[in-house]
Design an enzyme around this catalytic site. Structure first.
Site, PDB file in Angstrom:
ATOM      1  N   TRP A 103      23.221  68.655  40.143  1.00  0.00           N
ATOM      2  CA  TRP A 103      22.348  69.545  39.362  1.00  0.00           C
ATOM      3  C   TRP A 103      21.587  70.532  40.240  1.00  0.00           C
ATOM      4  CZ3 TRP A 103      19.407  65.863  35.423  1.00  0.00           C
ATOM      5  CH2 TRP A 103      20.341  65.347  34.517  1.00  0.00           C
ATOM      6  N   LYS A 104      21.550  70.244  41.538  1.00  0.00           N
ATOM      7  CA  LYS A 104      20.741  71.053  42.466  1.00  0.00           C
ATOM      8  C   LYS A 104      19.296  71.092  41.961  1.00  0.00           C
ATOM      9  CE  LYS A 104      24.900  73.371  43.882  1.00  0.00           C
ATOM     10  NZ  LYS A 104      25.549  74.513  44.496  1.00  0.00           N
ATOM     11  N   HIS A 164      25.233  68.703  52.129  1.00  0.00           N
ATOM     12  CA  HIS A 164      25.599  69.845  51.287  1.00  0.00           C
ATOM     13  C   HIS A 164      25.352  71.124  52.087  1.00  0.00           C
ATOM     14  CE1 HIS A 164      25.709  72.783  48.095  1.00  0.00           C
ATOM     15  NE2 HIS A 164      26.360  71.889  47.378  1.00  0.00           N
ATOM     16  N   GLU A 171      24.081  73.808  51.319  1.00  0.00           N
ATOM     17  CA  GLU A 171      22.754  74.396  51.116  1.00  0.00           C
ATOM     18  C   GLU A 171      21.724  73.707  52.013  1.00  0.00           C
ATOM     19  OE1 GLU A 171      22.830  74.037  46.852  1.00  0.00           O
ATOM     20  OE2 GLU A 171      24.402  75.558  46.795  1.00  0.00           O
ATOM     21  N   GLU A 176      33.770  71.658  50.193  1.00  0.00           N
ATOM     22  CA  GLU A 176      33.131  72.737  49.439  1.00  0.00           C
ATOM     23  C   GLU A 176      33.107  74.005  50.281  1.00  0.00           C
ATOM     24  OE1 GLU A 176      30.446  70.920  46.099  1.00  0.00           O
ATOM     25  OE2 GLU A 176      29.250  71.490  47.817  1.00  0.00           O
ATOM     26  N   GLY A 210      28.914  78.654  43.671  1.00  0.00           N
ATOM     27  CA  GLY A 210      28.055  79.469  42.828  1.00  0.00           C
ATOM     28  C   GLY A 210      28.474  80.932  42.767  1.00  0.00           C
ATOM     29  N   GLY A 241      28.750  71.967  40.453  1.00  0.00           N
ATOM     30  CA  GLY A 241      27.392  72.502  40.428  1.00  0.00           C
ATOM     31  C   GLY A 241      27.053  73.045  39.052  1.00  0.00           C
ATOM     32  N   GLY A 242      27.126  74.352  38.915  1.00  0.00           N
ATOM     33  CA  GLY A 242      26.716  75.039  37.688  1.00  0.00           C
ATOM     34  C   GLY A 242      27.244  74.418  36.405  1.00  0.00           C
TER      35      GLY A 242
HETATM   36  P1  13P Z   1      29.170  75.454  41.777  1.00  0.00           P
HETATM   37  O1  13P Z   1      30.059  74.546  40.971  1.00  0.00           O
HETATM   38  O2  13P Z   1      28.005  75.976  41.023  1.00  0.00           O
HETATM   39  O3  13P Z   1      29.939  76.502  42.502  1.00  0.00           O
HETATM   40  O4  13P Z   1      28.514  74.514  42.929  1.00  0.00           O
HETATM   41  C1  13P Z   1      29.322  73.715  43.697  1.00  0.00           C
HETATM   42  C2  13P Z   1      28.460  72.815  44.502  1.00  0.00           C
HETATM   43  O5  13P Z   1      27.785  73.254  45.418  1.00  0.00           O
HETATM   44  C3  13P Z   1      28.409  71.395  44.139  1.00  0.00           C
HETATM   45  O6  13P Z   1      27.769  70.640  45.107  1.00  0.00           O
END
Ligand code: 13P
Length: 245
Positions: A10-11, A93, A95, A164, A170, A229-230
């Site tokens: 979910w971030k 991750h 990020e 990833e 994203g 993610g999204g």
């Molecule tokens: P998205 O699916 O939003 O591109 O994100 C991928 C992600 O970073 C999952 O950890």
């Protein structure tokens, strides 16, 4: 035989109200054939645990401290996550690597901590667009992976790896199934070279996975599911991706 997994990351999204709506919809859906994990922000773990209680959906966190306990302001220990019913935790991750300077060795140590607490770490690796364009994809991922392999080698089948590509996160720009498969095969071969039982290691793909591209990605021989993610913030999309797995 590796069991497919779909994990939602979910971030830094959600609220008590939207989480409740989303989790109730996930719990109401028929039991999935694959393993399903939801990785919620720390403050919502208790709420999520309660809502997922009688379901087969597992709960995960998005990071953990490399330390066991002590004077580490703002950090969350794996023992705390376990107490809140987390069976999984994402580590490394991109990020966190980018915004929090997490080095490969720190990521490996976090994975070790998670295993020590009886949890499954989901270890992320991936290259930036610049690295890909310079032809450095395998070199970068090799180094990220080696840190984990040096520390945990034979325990690798207890982890979940996630490829990833940073340029696909994203952005709506997904790796093609062939591009992803190529890197997944590389990851498995690297693990094998280090003596790990590479066929037992699950490698998820993450980066703009959506209902309309999930099946094609998951059909690749070395892709064992997705880290989403999204699309994990929308029950219908997430369930469609789970179905595709
Ligand atoms: P998205 O699916 O939003 O591109 O994100 C991928 C992600 O970073 C999952 O950890």
């Amino acid at each position: 035989m590796r069991r497919t997994m779909v994990a939602g990351n979910w971030k830094m999204n959600g609220s008590l109200e939207t989480n409740s709506e989303l989790l109730r919809a996930l719990v109401a859906a028929p039991r999935a054939a694959c393993e399903v994990v939801v990785c919620a922000p720390f403050p919502y773990l208790a709420q999520a645990r309660q809502l997922l209680d009688a379901s087969a959906i597992a709960l995960g966190a998005q990071d953990c401290s490399v330390h066991e306990r002590g004077a580490y302001t703002g950090e969350v220990a794996v023992g705390m996550l376990a107490e809140f019913g987390c069976s999984h935790v994402i580590v490394g991750h991109s990020e966190r690597r980018a915004w929090h300077g997490e080095a490969d060795a720190v990521v490996a140590a976090k994975a070790q901590r998670a295993l020590g607490a009886g949890m499954t770490p989901i270890v992320c690796v991936g290259e930036t667009l610049q690295q890909r364009e310079l032809g450095e994809t395998e070199a970068v991922i090799g180094l990220q992976l080696d840190a984990v392999l040096h520390l945990l080698g034979a325990r690798l089948p207890e982890l979940v790896l996630a490829y990833e590509p940073v340029w696909a996160i994203g952005t709506g720009r997904t790796a093609t199934p062939e591009q992803a498969q190529q890197v997944h095969a590389f990851i498995r071969a690297r693990a094998h070279r280090h003596g790990a039982d590479a066929d037992a290691v699950r490698v998820l793909y993450g980066g703009s996975v959506k209902p309309d591209n999930a099946a094609e990605l998951f059909a690749q021989p070395d892709i064992d599911g997705g880290l989403i993610g999204g699309a994990s913030l929308n029950a219908r999309d997430f369930l469609a991706i789970v179905d595709a797995a």
